[in-house]
Every structure is written in C-alpha cells, then in structure tokens.
Design a protein around this motif. Sequence first.
Motif, PDB file in Angstrom:
ATOM      1  N   HIS A   9       1.043  -1.309   0.119  1.00 22.18           N
ATOM      2  CA  HIS A   9      -0.077  -0.032   0.007  1.00 22.18           C
ATOM      3  C   HIS A   9       0.845   1.271   0.081  1.00 22.18           C
ATOM      4  CE1 HIS A   9      -3.165   2.899   0.982  1.00 22.18           C
ATOM      5  NE2 HIS A   9      -2.601   3.195   2.130  1.00 22.18           N
TER       6      HIS A   9
ATOM      7  N   ALA B 133       1.100   3.755  -3.289  1.00 25.92           N
ATOM      8  CA  ALA B 133       0.971   4.986  -3.182  1.00 25.92           C
ATOM      9  C   ALA B 133       1.801   6.067  -3.355  1.00 25.92           C
ATOM     10  CB  ALA B 133       0.245   5.063  -1.735  1.00 25.92           C
TER      11      ALA B 133
ATOM     12  N   VAL C 126      -3.679  -0.014  -5.965  1.00 24.87           N
ATOM     13  CA  VAL C 126      -3.845   0.023  -4.379  1.00 24.87           C
ATOM     14  C   VAL C 126      -4.814  -0.994  -4.092  1.00 24.87           C
ATOM     15  CG1 VAL C 126      -4.305   1.299  -2.381  1.00 24.87           C
ATOM     16  CG2 VAL C 126      -2.593   2.025  -3.896  1.00 24.87           C
TER      17      VAL C 126
END
Length: 175
Positions: free
Chosen positions: A78, A82, A154
């Motif tokens: 994640h 990101a 994601v």
Amino acid sequence: MNWNSLFWWAWNHLSLLPLTVCTIHRFFFPNPKDAFFPLDFIAKIVMFPSVIYYVIDSIDIIAQYHRFGWCNFGYLGHHLIALTAFKDIMSLSYYPWFLIVPFNMHCILIIFPELSFFNTLYFFIMVNCIVRLCMEPWKSRERYYWVGKIMLAVIFGPCMVLYFNKCKNTMNNVD
C-alpha cells in the motif's frame, strides 16, 4: 505504537476536519473554473505528511523482517504503490470532491481501526473515485488518469491482501 505511527494517528485526527470541509465545499461547488485556491492548498498541506509516514513505515516494516507476514506485506505494498502517485497528487491544481473523499475516509480508517465496516466503505469510495477519474474531463488529463490507475493498483493489490487477512489499522505491526 511507535513514534511514527503515533504521529500518523494524531495527524489523521487533525486532518479529518479540513478534509471534510474540502469535500463538502467541492461537492456543492464542483466547477474547476471556480476553484477556491486555498481549498486545494489546504488539501495539499493535509496530504503532504503521508509521504513522510509511508517512507518511514516502509523502512520499519522492512527492517523488522522477523514480523513480516501478510498484513505487513499488504501495508508495505500500500505504501510503495501510493508513493508512486505522490508527485502527481501533489501537482494537481484542483481536487474534485470524489478525489478528496478517499483521503478523508483513510483518516477514519486510522482513527477507528477496529471498525472493519469502514474498510468496506473505503473500498466503495475508492471504486467511485476510480470510475469518475476514468470519465471525462478527468481521463483526458494525464495526471488525474494516472492517479486513478494507481488507486486501482492499491485497491486490487494491497487492500485486498489487507481485507482478506483481516488486518486491522491499529499500526501495531512494527515496534
């Protein structure tokens, strides 16, 4: 909770109100030609510390390889995915309401880590954002389209790992 996670927890508490105000304002006044510049600047300021937290937490997760499991794998994924969108998100001149809502919901996930219902809500908010970014006028604007693609990565990568492994957002995954 380590110092970095404590900072992130506190920052999300502080960020919730400004992001909510930005979201509501943009929902009722969505015209990019009437962009209220300070609103976008506030959103950028609120989102900026995420890069610091994600980098430090990623280093913590890697350094504590003995605690590495599916949840840390999901958090690391994640963070890293990101981070690839960070430059583009920070360079946007206008944040539509549906792009602010996922950040707003992310704050709620951190503030209420034990309420797993919010994870499902976050999923649908992200899908809504991705769908809207794939529509005009956003899909013809390269940075918005790229942000949508990163959100897709994601949600269907690390977020699925976190969801199916019932990982909590308590930030107790590192020392």
